[in-house]
Design an enzyme around this catalytic site. Structure first.
Site, PDB file in Angstrom:
ATOM      1  CG  ASP A   1      -9.766   0.419   5.259  1.00 56.96           C
ATOM      2  OD1 ASP A   1      -9.557  -0.140   4.173  1.00 56.96           O
ATOM      3  OD2 ASP A   1      -9.004   0.360   6.238  1.00 56.96           O
TER       4      ASP A   1
ATOM      5  CE  LYS B   1      -3.862  -2.328   2.285  1.00 55.12           C
ATOM      6  NZ  LYS B   1      -4.607  -2.652   3.506  1.00 55.12           N
TER       7      LYS B   1
ATOM      8  CD  GLN C   1      -3.574  -4.309   6.658  1.00 51.84           C
ATOM      9  OE1 GLN C   1      -3.671  -3.257   6.020  1.00 51.84           O
ATOM     10  NE2 GLN C   1      -3.983  -5.463   6.167  1.00 51.84           N
TER      11      GLN C   1
HETATM   12  N1  GUN Z   1      -7.078  -6.409   6.338  1.00 53.92           N
HETATM   13  C1  GUN Z   1      -7.444  -7.141   5.255  1.00 53.92           C
HETATM   14  N2  GUN Z   1      -8.045  -6.362   4.335  1.00 53.92           N
HETATM   15  C2  GUN Z   1      -8.065  -5.108   4.842  1.00 53.92           C
HETATM   16  C3  GUN Z   1      -8.551  -3.868   4.347  1.00 53.92           C
HETATM   17  O1  GUN Z   1      -9.108  -3.761   3.249  1.00 53.92           O
HETATM   18  N3  GUN Z   1      -8.369  -2.800   5.172  1.00 53.92           N
HETATM   19  C4  GUN Z   1      -7.772  -2.907   6.393  1.00 53.92           C
HETATM   20  N4  GUN Z   1      -7.668  -1.802   7.128  1.00 53.92           N
HETATM   21  N5  GUN Z   1      -7.311  -4.041   6.875  1.00 53.92           N
HETATM   22  C5  GUN Z   1      -7.450  -5.134   6.101  1.00 53.92           C
END
Ligand code: GUN
Length: 281
Positions: A120, A53, A97
Site C-alpha cells: 500500500d 482484490k 483494509q
Molecule cells: N481503504 C480505502 N482505500 C484503501 C487502500 O488503498 N488501501 C487500504 N489498505 N485500505 C483502503
C-alpha cells in the site's frame, strides 16, 4: 464539447496482461507472488473492495490469503497475524483494509507491517521515501492515476494540478507524484475558502473527497483533465463519483467515469506492487 472518456477497465486489461506475464516468469523461478489481506469488521464497501482484490490476484496468476476478523477483535490478535505474515517468506505483500474499528490505532497497525511488504505504501518509511522522490511502493490509487495520465500523454511539466482532498491514502501521495512530475500542485480541502477559484485554474483536477457530485462543470476549466477518485453510493443504490459527470463532461477535455475509471486501476496497481515485491526477493 464532450470530453474523451478515460476508461480504467480498458487500461487495466492492458496492464494486467503485462503483470500476468511477469507472474508467469516468477512462477518459472518457483515463486508465486502472494498478497495477504486483513479485513476487520463487516463494512459492506470494504468487503466488496477486499473481494475484488482477492479475485484480481487469482486471475493474474497470483496467490492471496484473506483473514477476516470480527469488528470487536482484540488488536493483539491482528498484530500477531501481521507478525506471522511479516516472517512468512511465501508472502510478498500485506494489506490491512482501512478504515479500522475504533479500538485500533491505524498508524500503529500500518507501522507493524514490514516496509518491504507494505504494498500500500502507507508505512512511514515508505511515505518518507516517496516524499524524497525515491519511492519503494507508490500508493495504489495515486499510482493508478499517474498511469492513466501517462496512457493519454497528458502533459505534466509546468501544468497546474489541483487535488481536492488531503487524505494519506490519496490526496497527499497524489500531490507528491504530480509535484515530482513537474506540476505546480495545489491541495484543497474542507477548509479551503473558494474551492471553485482553485479548481477553475486546474489543467489537471483530481477529486478525492468522498462527496457525491460536488465538483460541477462550472468549477472546471475548459479542456481540463478530470480524474474522479470518489466512489459514492446514492440513495437509489447507484454509484457516483465526486464529480458531477453530466455537467463536467461538457467542459473537460478528458474525464474518468465512475464506476469503471480509477477504481479498477487501484486494484491493478496493487497487483503491480505485489509482483514488484516478489521480483525483489
Ligand atoms: N481503504 C480505502 N482505500 C484503501 C487502500 O488503498 N488501501 C487500504 N489498505 N485500505 C483502503
Amino acid at each position: 464539447m464532450s470530453a474523451q472518456l478515460l476508461d480504467g477497465n480498458a487500461l487495466s486489461v492492458i496492464i494486467r496482461n503485462g503483470l500476468a506475464e511477469r507472474a508467469a516468469l516468477l512462477a518459472a523461478r518457483g515463486v508465486t507472488p502472494c498478497l495477504a489481506v486483513i479485513l476487520v469488521g463487516v463494512d459492506p464497501a470494504s468487503n466488496v473492495y477486499v473481494r475484488n482484490k482477492v479475485n484480481a490476484c487469482e486471475k493474474a496468476g497470483m496467490r492471496s490469503l484473506k483473514d477476516v476478523y470480527p469488528a470487536d477483535v482484540d488488536p493483539a490478535v491482528v498484530f500477531g497475524r501481521i507478525a506471522e505474515l511479516n516472517a512468512d517468506p511465501g508472502v510478498h505483500g500485506i494489506l490491512v483494509q482501512l478504515p479500522l474499528p475504533k479500538q485500533f490505532d491505524s498508524e500503529m497497525v500500518l507501522e507493524a507491517i514490514s516496509p518491504e511488504k507494505d504494498i500500500d505504501g502507507f508505512h512511514a518509511e515508505n511515505v518518507g521515501a516517496l516524499m524524497q522522490g525515491r519511492p519503494r511502493f507508490i500508493p495504489c490509487t495515486p499510482y493508478g492515476v499517474m498511469e492513466m495520465l501517462k496512457s493519454r500523454h497528458v502533459s505534466l511539466k509546468g501544468a497546474e494540478a489541483v487535488i481536492v482532498g488531503r487524505s494519506n491514502i490519496v490526496g497527499k501521495p497524489m500531490a507528491m507524484l504530480l509535484l515530482a512530475a513537474g506540476c505546480t500542485v495545489t491541495i484543497c480541502h474542507s477548509q479551503t475558502r473558494d474551492l471553485g477559484f482553485h479548481t477553475r485554474r486546474a489543467d489537471i483536477l483530481v477529486a478525492a473527497v468522498g462527496r457525491p457530485k460536488m465538483i460541477t462543470g462550472a468549477m472546471i476549466k475548459s479542456g481540463a483533465t478530470v480524474i474522479d477518485v470518489g466512489i459514492n453510493r446514492l440513495p437509489d443504490g447507484k454509484l457516483c463519483g465526486d464529480v458531477d459527470f453530466e455537467s463536467a463532461r461538457e467542459v473537460a477535455g478528458i474525464i474518468t467515469p465512475v464506476p469503471g475509471g480509477v477504481g479498477p486501476m487501484t486494484i491493478t496497481m496493487l497487483l503491480a506492487n505485489t509482483i514488484e515485491a516478489a521480483e525483489r526477493i
